[in-house]
Design a protein around this motif. Structure first.
Motif: not given
Length: 85
Positions: A11-26
């Motif tokens: 659940s924590i990964g599902a909440a934080i994962g997309p946020l970190l992916t967007g920040v890191i990929s950009s």
């Protein structure tokens, strides 16, 4: 116990994962997605390290005669008595 840990971390990964992916990929136009995959590898390694101890304990209980779910519901004395009848 293990399922609760897996569900909670999932659940924590599902909440934080997309946020970190967007920040890191950009963050970098050429290497951004490489960093995303490095983050995922690191997360997998950390999860394996944290769950390793719990998995080891459960394997030891299962293979060395520890209590399982059935033993907690039906005590061992009752199981032996019913098997001898």
């Amino acid at each position: 116990m293990v399922t609760a840990i897996i569900d909670g971390t999932g659940s924590i990964g599902a909440a934080i994962g997309p946020l970190l992916t967007g920040v890191i990929s950009s963050s970098s136009s050429t290497q951004g997605w490489n960093y995303v995959f490095y983050m995922l590898i690191a997360a997998d390694l950390i999860a394996a390290l944290l769950l390793g101890r719990v998995v080891k304990k459960e394997f030891q209980m299962k293979f060395h005669g520890g209590e399982d779910d059935i033993t907690i519901i039906i005590p061992k004395d009752v199981q032996r008595t019913s098997e001898s009848n």
